[in-house]
Design a protein around this motif. Structure first.
Motif, PDB file in Angstrom:
ATOM      1  N   GLN A   1      30.205 -35.617 -47.996  1.00  0.00           N
ATOM      2  CA  GLN A   1      30.092 -36.847 -48.779  1.00  0.00           C
ATOM      3  C   GLN A   1      31.061 -36.775 -49.953  1.00  0.00           C
ATOM      4  O   GLN A   1      31.209 -35.729 -50.589  1.00  0.00           O
ATOM      5  N   ILE A   2      31.725 -37.906 -50.210  1.00  0.00           N
ATOM      6  CA  ILE A   2      32.659 -38.009 -51.321  1.00  0.00           C
ATOM      7  C   ILE A   2      32.147 -39.095 -52.254  1.00  0.00           C
ATOM      8  O   ILE A   2      31.905 -40.228 -51.829  1.00  0.00           O
TER       9      ILE A   2
ATOM     10  N   LEU B   1      28.855 -43.301 -53.808  1.00  0.00           N
ATOM     11  CA  LEU B   1      29.240 -42.773 -52.500  1.00  0.00           C
ATOM     12  C   LEU B   1      30.377 -43.611 -51.917  1.00  0.00           C
ATOM     13  O   LEU B   1      30.249 -44.816 -51.746  1.00  0.00           O
ATOM     14  N   ALA B   2      31.507 -42.968 -51.618  1.00  0.00           N
ATOM     15  CA  ALA B   2      32.670 -43.649 -51.048  1.00  0.00           C
ATOM     16  C   ALA B   2      32.794 -43.365 -49.556  1.00  0.00           C
ATOM     17  O   ALA B   2      33.184 -44.234 -48.782  1.00  0.00           O
ATOM     18  N   VAL B   3      32.483 -42.125 -49.150  1.00  0.00           N
ATOM     19  CA  VAL B   3      32.623 -41.717 -47.750  1.00  0.00           C
ATOM     20  C   VAL B   3      31.507 -40.744 -47.403  1.00  0.00           C
ATOM     21  O   VAL B   3      31.154 -39.876 -48.200  1.00  0.00           O
ATOM     22  N   SER B   4      30.976 -40.910 -46.195  1.00  0.00           N
ATOM     23  CA  SER B   4      30.004 -39.962 -45.663  1.00  0.00           C
ATOM     24  C   SER B   4      30.349 -39.739 -44.195  1.00  0.00           C
ATOM     25  O   SER B   4      30.553 -40.699 -43.455  1.00  0.00           O
TER      26      SER B   4
ATOM     27  N   LYS C   1      38.712 -39.493 -64.297  1.00  0.00           N
ATOM     28  CA  LYS C   1      37.302 -39.081 -64.307  1.00  0.00           C
ATOM     29  C   LYS C   1      37.035 -38.176 -63.115  1.00  0.00           C
ATOM     30  O   LYS C   1      37.702 -38.254 -62.090  1.00  0.00           O
ATOM     31  N   MET C   2      36.029 -37.334 -63.275  1.00  0.00           N
ATOM     32  CA  MET C   2      35.699 -36.373 -62.221  1.00  0.00           C
ATOM     33  C   MET C   2      34.952 -37.044 -61.059  1.00  0.00           C
ATOM     34  O   MET C   2      33.973 -37.755 -61.257  1.00  0.00           O
ATOM     35  N   ASP C   3      35.439 -36.795 -59.863  1.00  0.00           N
ATOM     36  CA  ASP C   3      34.787 -37.219 -58.632  1.00  0.00           C
ATOM     37  C   ASP C   3      34.137 -35.980 -58.028  1.00  0.00           C
ATOM     38  O   ASP C   3      34.372 -34.861 -58.481  1.00  0.00           O
ATOM     39  N   LYS C   4      33.320 -36.176 -56.994  1.00  0.00           N
ATOM     40  CA  LYS C   4      32.585 -35.038 -56.440  1.00  0.00           C
ATOM     41  C   LYS C   4      32.590 -35.086 -54.915  1.00  0.00           C
ATOM     42  O   LYS C   4      32.477 -36.149 -54.310  1.00  0.00           O
ATOM     43  N   VAL C   5      32.720 -33.904 -54.324  1.00  0.00           N
ATOM     44  CA  VAL C   5      32.665 -33.725 -52.875  1.00  0.00           C
ATOM     45  C   VAL C   5      31.534 -32.744 -52.595  1.00  0.00           C
ATOM     46  O   VAL C   5      31.458 -31.685 -53.226  1.00  0.00           O
ATOM     47  N   THR C   6      30.643 -33.111 -51.659  1.00  0.00           N
ATOM     48  CA  THR C   6      29.554 -32.211 -51.296  1.00  0.00           C
ATOM     49  C   THR C   6      29.502 -32.029 -49.783  1.00  0.00           C
ATOM     50  O   THR C   6      29.909 -32.912 -49.030  1.00  0.00           O
ATOM     51  N   VAL C   7      29.016 -30.873 -49.376  1.00  0.00           N
ATOM     52  CA  VAL C   7      28.706 -30.609 -47.970  1.00  0.00           C
ATOM     53  C   VAL C   7      27.261 -30.174 -47.938  1.00  0.00           C
ATOM     54  O   VAL C   7      26.863 -29.241 -48.637  1.00  0.00           O
ATOM     55  N   LYS C   8      26.474 -30.896 -47.120  1.00  0.00           N
ATOM     56  CA  LYS C   8      25.054 -30.569 -46.986  1.00  0.00           C
ATOM     57  C   LYS C   8      24.732 -30.290 -45.530  1.00  0.00           C
ATOM     58  O   LYS C   8      25.343 -30.856 -44.623  1.00  0.00           O
ATOM     59  N   MET C   9      23.759 -29.403 -45.332  1.00  0.00           N
ATOM     60  CA  MET C   9      23.337 -29.018 -43.990  1.00  0.00           C
ATOM     61  C   MET C   9      21.979 -29.609 -43.669  1.00  0.00           C
ATOM     62  O   MET C   9      21.101 -29.665 -44.513  1.00  0.00           O
TER      63      MET C   9
END
Length: 193
Positions: free
Chosen positions: A50-51, A62-65, A30-38
């Motif tokens: 965030q992963i 949310l697994a990691v922040s 399944k697709m997981d997601k990685v984001t970078v926010k400012m």
């Protein structure tokens, strides 16, 4: 009469999404997601990685922040000046999360692998150059560093621009245990590798 008040700081100012990448990180198909926010409110413009991992229900959790892995755009130690580097890019290839970052005189790619609930640093590719005149020319020496943290083998290879031969190879064994976890990793750790 004296009055005291507490200023409560809103810690969720990370509202501007800079990066997003999708792929299978935990090998569940399944697709997981990685984001970078400012954070656009704080003057230093910090960034949050965030992963999110997919669950059997199909929802992402949310697994990691981490607010430490990416250098703020205007670090306090720079006196409010731009750090000079673009925001890192993230890629997911064959279940490995790769973070490509600019560094002074080159770039570095970190490879993180999901293992037993954590993302561990398993490999580093680094390319740096020594431009003695301030610009790249035929005398510029490039150093490519490949560090496999699982085996502990760290290899540095020096080459001169335009030459097809290797100038020097340095190889050594450096064991790091336990492997660094993404949530503990700081942008300043690039100097360790």
């Amino acid at each position: 009469m004296m009055l005291f008040s507490q200023s409560i700081k809103n810690k969720n100012n990370y509202t501007y999404q800079v990066r997003e990448e999708s792929g299978d990180l935990n090998h569940d198909g399944k697709m997981d997601k990685v984001t970078v926010k400012m954070d656009t409110v704080t003057e230093t413009r910090p960034l949050r990685l965030q992963i999110f991992l997919s669950q059997p229900s199909g929802k992402l959790t949310l697994a990691v922040s981490s607010d430490k892995i990416i250098e703020p755009q205007y670090p306090a130690e720079n006196g409010g000046k731009f750090n000079g580097f673009q925001i890192p890019n993230f890629f997911i290839e064959k279940g490995i999360l790769k973070m490509w970052s600019e560094i002074k005189g080159g770039n570095i790619t970190y490879h993180f692998k999901y293992n037993k609930g954590s993302f561990e640093l398993i490999y580093i590719d680094k390319l740096t150059y020594d431009a003695t005149k301030g610009y790249i020319d035929e005398n510029t020496i490039f150093t490519e560093t490949k560090f496999d943290l699982i085996t502990g083998i760290r290899t540095e290879t020096d080459e001169r621009l335009g030459l097809d031969k290797v100038l020097k190879v340095r190889k050594k064994r450096v064991l790091i245990r336990p492997l660094p976890k993404i949530q503990d990793f700081k942008f300043s750790d690039k100097d360790l590798y």
